[in-house]
Design a protein around this motif. Structure first.
Motif, PDB file in Angstrom:
ATOM      1  N   TYR A 302     -35.021  57.478 -53.109  1.00  0.00           N
ATOM      2  CA  TYR A 302     -35.672  56.263 -53.587  1.00  0.00           C
ATOM      3  C   TYR A 302     -34.606  55.258 -53.802  1.00  0.00           C
ATOM      4  CZ  TYR A 302     -40.291  58.223 -52.523  1.00  0.00           C
ATOM      5  OH  TYR A 302     -41.376  59.072 -52.055  1.00  0.00           O
ATOM      6  N   GLY A 303     -35.105  53.995 -53.882  1.00  0.00           N
ATOM      7  CA  GLY A 303     -34.105  52.890 -54.435  1.00  0.00           C
ATOM      8  C   GLY A 303     -33.088  52.301 -53.504  1.00  0.00           C
ATOM      9  N   ASN A 304     -33.565  52.188 -52.173  1.00  0.00           N
ATOM     10  CA  ASN A 304     -32.717  51.615 -51.306  1.00  0.00           C
ATOM     11  C   ASN A 304     -31.856  50.541 -51.749  1.00  0.00           C
ATOM     12  OD1 ASN A 304     -31.591  50.483 -48.772  1.00  0.00           O
ATOM     13  ND2 ASN A 304     -32.680  51.912 -47.727  1.00  0.00           N
ATOM     14  N   SER A 305     -30.589  50.255 -51.665  1.00  0.00           N
ATOM     15  CA  SER A 305     -30.227  48.988 -52.106  1.00  0.00           C
ATOM     16  C   SER A 305     -30.684  47.695 -51.707  1.00  0.00           C
ATOM     17  CB  SER A 305     -28.448  48.878 -51.810  1.00  0.00           C
ATOM     18  OG  SER A 305     -28.245  49.139 -50.726  1.00  0.00           O
ATOM     19  N   LYS A 306     -31.499  47.816 -50.416  1.00  0.00           N
ATOM     20  CA  LYS A 306     -31.847  46.561 -49.867  1.00  0.00           C
ATOM     21  C   LYS A 306     -32.971  45.963 -50.649  1.00  0.00           C
ATOM     22  CE  LYS A 306     -29.528  46.167 -46.263  1.00  0.00           C
ATOM     23  NZ  LYS A 306     -28.544  44.990 -46.497  1.00  0.00           N
ATOM     24  N   PHE A 307     -33.695  47.135 -51.541  1.00  0.00           N
ATOM     25  CA  PHE A 307     -34.786  46.681 -52.230  1.00  0.00           C
ATOM     26  C   PHE A 307     -34.373  45.983 -53.422  1.00  0.00           C
ATOM     27  CE2 PHE A 307     -36.851  50.621 -50.457  1.00  0.00           C
ATOM     28  CZ  PHE A 307     -37.508  49.899 -49.459  1.00  0.00           C
ATOM     29  N   GLN A 308     -33.013  46.002 -53.762  1.00  0.00           N
ATOM     30  CA  GLN A 308     -32.597  45.242 -55.056  1.00  0.00           C
ATOM     31  C   GLN A 308     -32.342  43.805 -54.813  1.00  0.00           C
ATOM     32  OE1 GLN A 308     -33.352  47.603 -56.987  1.00  0.00           O
ATOM     33  NE2 GLN A 308     -33.108  49.166 -55.781  1.00  0.00           N
ATOM     34  N   GLU A 309     -32.488  43.296 -53.481  1.00  0.00           N
ATOM     35  CA  GLU A 309     -31.667  42.000 -53.276  1.00  0.00           C
ATOM     36  C   GLU A 309     -32.949  40.907 -53.311  1.00  0.00           C
ATOM     37  OE1 GLU A 309     -29.793  41.885 -49.579  1.00  0.00           O
ATOM     38  OE2 GLU A 309     -28.732  43.777 -50.000  1.00  0.00           O
ATOM     39  N   PHE A 310     -32.585  39.649 -53.307  1.00  0.00           N
ATOM     40  CA  PHE A 310     -33.589  38.517 -53.519  1.00  0.00           C
ATOM     41  C   PHE A 310     -33.785  38.019 -51.659  1.00  0.00           C
ATOM     42  CE2 PHE A 310     -32.642  37.641 -57.983  1.00  0.00           C
ATOM     43  CZ  PHE A 310     -33.879  37.350 -58.363  1.00  0.00           C
ATOM     44  N   TYR A 311     -34.825  37.748 -51.614  1.00  0.00           N
ATOM     45  CA  TYR A 311     -35.222  37.363 -49.994  1.00  0.00           C
ATOM     46  C   TYR A 311     -35.511  35.916 -50.213  1.00  0.00           C
ATOM     47  CZ  TYR A 311     -33.749  41.957 -49.000  1.00  0.00           C
ATOM     48  OH  TYR A 311     -32.865  43.121 -49.112  1.00  0.00           O
ATOM     49  N   HIS A 312     -36.041  35.289 -49.047  1.00  0.00           N
ATOM     50  CA  HIS A 312     -36.825  34.005 -48.998  1.00  0.00           C
ATOM     51  C   HIS A 312     -36.160  33.008 -50.118  1.00  0.00           C
ATOM     52  CE1 HIS A 312     -40.725  34.928 -46.795  1.00  0.00           C
ATOM     53  NE2 HIS A 312     -39.770  35.398 -46.134  1.00  0.00           N
ATOM     54  N   ASP A 313     -34.986  32.898 -49.896  1.00  0.00           N
ATOM     55  CA  ASP A 313     -34.231  31.778 -50.710  1.00  0.00           C
ATOM     56  C   ASP A 313     -34.150  32.124 -52.311  1.00  0.00           C
ATOM     57  OD1 ASP A 313     -33.288  30.111 -48.386  1.00  0.00           O
ATOM     58  OD2 ASP A 313     -35.155  28.931 -48.613  1.00  0.00           O
ATOM     59  N   GLY A 314     -34.019  33.641 -52.438  1.00  0.00           N
ATOM     60  CA  GLY A 314     -33.895  33.708 -53.858  1.00  0.00           C
ATOM     61  C   GLY A 314     -35.419  33.597 -54.722  1.00  0.00           C
ATOM     62  N   ARG A 315     -36.361  33.599 -53.797  1.00  0.00           N
ATOM     63  CA  ARG A 315     -37.903  33.413 -54.341  1.00  0.00           C
ATOM     64  C   ARG A 315     -38.670  34.810 -54.395  1.00  0.00           C
ATOM     65  NH1 ARG A 315     -38.913  28.411 -55.852  1.00  0.00           N
ATOM     66  NH2 ARG A 315     -37.411  26.796 -54.999  1.00  0.00           N
ATOM     67  N   LEU A 316     -38.262  35.660 -53.478  1.00  0.00           N
ATOM     68  CA  LEU A 316     -38.958  36.683 -53.200  1.00  0.00           C
ATOM     69  C   LEU A 316     -38.072  38.156 -53.626  1.00  0.00           C
ATOM     70  CD1 LEU A 316     -41.482  38.039 -51.584  1.00  0.00           C
ATOM     71  CD2 LEU A 316     -40.168  38.172 -49.793  1.00  0.00           C
ATOM     72  N   LEU A 317     -38.798  39.020 -54.240  1.00  0.00           N
ATOM     73  CA  LEU A 317     -38.195  40.138 -54.900  1.00  0.00           C
ATOM     74  C   LEU A 317     -39.219  41.398 -54.539  1.00  0.00           C
ATOM     75  CD1 LEU A 317     -36.972  39.740 -58.548  1.00  0.00           C
ATOM     76  CD2 LEU A 317     -35.387  40.548 -56.687  1.00  0.00           C
ATOM     77  N   PHE A 318     -38.570  42.469 -54.281  1.00  0.00           N
ATOM     78  CA  PHE A 318     -39.517  43.779 -54.074  1.00  0.00           C
ATOM     79  C   PHE A 318     -39.314  44.798 -55.425  1.00  0.00           C
ATOM     80  CE2 PHE A 318     -39.018  42.243 -49.827  1.00  0.00           C
ATOM     81  CZ  PHE A 318     -40.279  42.420 -49.411  1.00  0.00           C
ATOM     82  N   SER A 319     -40.241  45.134 -55.890  1.00  0.00           N
ATOM     83  CA  SER A 319     -40.575  46.118 -56.859  1.00  0.00           C
ATOM     84  C   SER A 319     -41.559  47.232 -56.667  1.00  0.00           C
ATOM     85  CB  SER A 319     -40.921  45.400 -58.143  1.00  0.00           C
ATOM     86  OG  SER A 319     -41.256  46.320 -59.329  1.00  0.00           O
ATOM     87  N   GLY A 320     -41.600  48.319 -57.488  1.00  0.00           N
ATOM     88  CA  GLY A 320     -42.484  49.425 -57.344  1.00  0.00           C
ATOM     89  C   GLY A 320     -41.782  50.680 -57.507  1.00  0.00           C
ATOM     90  N   ALA A 321     -42.688  51.571 -57.476  1.00  0.00           N
ATOM     91  CA  ALA A 321     -42.075  53.037 -57.928  1.00  0.00           C
ATOM     92  C   ALA A 321     -40.766  53.590 -56.741  1.00  0.00           C
ATOM     93  CB  ALA A 321     -43.073  54.087 -57.841  1.00  0.00           C
TER      94      ALA A 321
END
Ligand SMILES: Cc1cc2nc3c(=O)[nH]c(=O)nc-3n(C[C@H](O)[C@H](O)[C@H](O)COP(=O)(O)OP(=O)(O)OC[C@H]3O[C@@H](n4cnc5c(N)ncnc54)[C@H](O)[C@@H]3O)c2cc1C
Length: 347
Positions: A302-321
């Protein structure tokens, strides 16, 4: 009129989303809304009739969860494990018995059930949680995020998506998310989404009186793992465990008959005097499980590095177990990711 606009919108009122909201609140960021598809909060944490049908246990090394419980002033207690435990390893051989080594402390449970933590987190901003609100589209244009739901359109400056990654692929993102991220989302198994749990309550803990711990293990059995699940104050007497996935496709009635017969065989006739019987098959729950479910009980990566980045011009983040590089899949990972997302959002 229901408020449909907030500086921060969190999608998903599971442990991760509620932890982010709690962390933001503690930083004085109170212009928050939380959108939740189900009619209830908690996600994969669900305590029903004093039975944890979702997450239950944690260990000493789950530091983020431990600190959160301390902060919320919620007690923990050890999983009961005194007495004889039963191991069924062969349908023809007699049962084997073993005793837990008392020098190895058992896992912890949350006093009042795991949902006690959810209720306490949510109490701070109950009116800001919009349940029965299923997000279908997330669009970012001109410095604003627009979220389309079955309950109308919402607007935010910044958004945290805490939906399990594989389920979040069902959302239409505009602009489209990078292919590498979509691949990572699709390939991330939702921890325990294939699990089926059962809980049976009794008027008294007859197994304890007979010298049993309540632990009954057997990969070939109807119930692969069973544990004592009495409440911390010992006012509710319950056995809880995992149902063998081979029983998924039989009728509910047949499954119940088989499970009770199995418990009776190894713990005694008293099983048939049960007060209530609860089951939860998470694979049938579309806000947790997707159709391409795999049976995985070992911890996937778990914890792919792609999930740590911002998307949509720095307005969208992913989180969760599942996005957490620390104890991914577990409650501790949900808390870590929730805290981390809140911190990144207000930097
Ligand atoms: C049977 C079972 C046993 C478990 N046992 C343990 C255990 O003993 N110990 C442990 O540490 N962990 C355990 N876990 C894992 C633990 O439950 C999770 O790590 C944790 O609850 C995940 O929290 P989360 O907020 O990341 O995700 P979730 O709880 O899945 O929350 C995501 C939320 O998003 C919502 N959502 C989904 N789609 C949409 C949409 N389109 N729009 C709006 N909202 C949406 C969902 O309804 C949900 O509320 C178990 C899980 C299960 C199912």
């Amino acid at each position: 009129m229901t408020q449909k606009k907030a500086t921060y919108i969190i999608i998903g009122a599971g442990l991760s989303g509620l932890t982010s909201a709690y962390a933001l609140y503690k930083q004085g960021k109170t212009d928050i809304l939380i959108l939740e598809a189900r009619e209830r909060i908690g996600g994969r944490i669900l305590t029903k009739n004093h039975i944890d049908l979702g997450a239950t246990w944690f260990q000493n090394h789950h530091e983020y969860l431990s600190s959160l419980l301390d902060d919320l002033q919620i007690e923990r207690f050890h999983q009961y494990s005194q007495g004889k435990s039963v191991l069924v390893y062969n349908s023809m051989a007699p049962a084997h018995y073993f005793e837990n080594d008392p020098s190895y402390p058992s896992a912890f449970r949350i006093a009042g059930g795991s949902s006690a933590m959810i209720e306490k987190l949510a109490a701070i901003h109950k009116e800001k949680i919009h349940t029965n609100t299923v997000v279908s589209n997330i669009t970012t244009t001109k410095g604003q995020v627009t979220i389309l739901t079955n309950n109308g359109t919402y607007e935010a400056a910044k958004v945290i998506v805490t939906i399990p990654p594989r389920i979040a692929t069902q959302i239409t993102f505009t602009p489209e998310l990078p292919e590498t991220l979509m691949e990572a989302m699709e390939n991330t198994h939702t921890w325990m989404s294939n699990a089926m749990k059962v809980g049976v309550t009794f008027a008294n803990p007859f197994w304890r009186k007979k010298g049993f711990s309540g632990t009954l293990i057997g990969q070939i059995s109807c119930v692969t793992e069973l544990y004592d699940h009495c409440s911390v104050n010992e006012e509710n007497y319950t056995l809880m465990g995992f149902v063998n996935e081979a029983l998924r496709d039989v009728s509910a009635e047949e499954r119940k008959t088989k499970i009770l017969a199995h418990l009776k065989k190894y713990l005694g006739d008293e099983v048939m005097n049960y007060l209530s019987y609860e089951e939860k098959d998470w694979s049938q729950d579309s806000y947790t499980a997707s159709s391409n479910i795999k049976s995985i009980y070992m911890s996937p990566r778990y914890g792919n590095s792609k999930f740590q980045e911002f998307y949509h011009d720095g307005r969208l983040l992913f989180s969760g177990a599942e996005t957490s590089p620390i104890h991914g899949g577990y409650m501790d990972g949900a808390v870590f990711s929730g805290l981390n997302a809140a911190k990144k959002l207000i930097l």
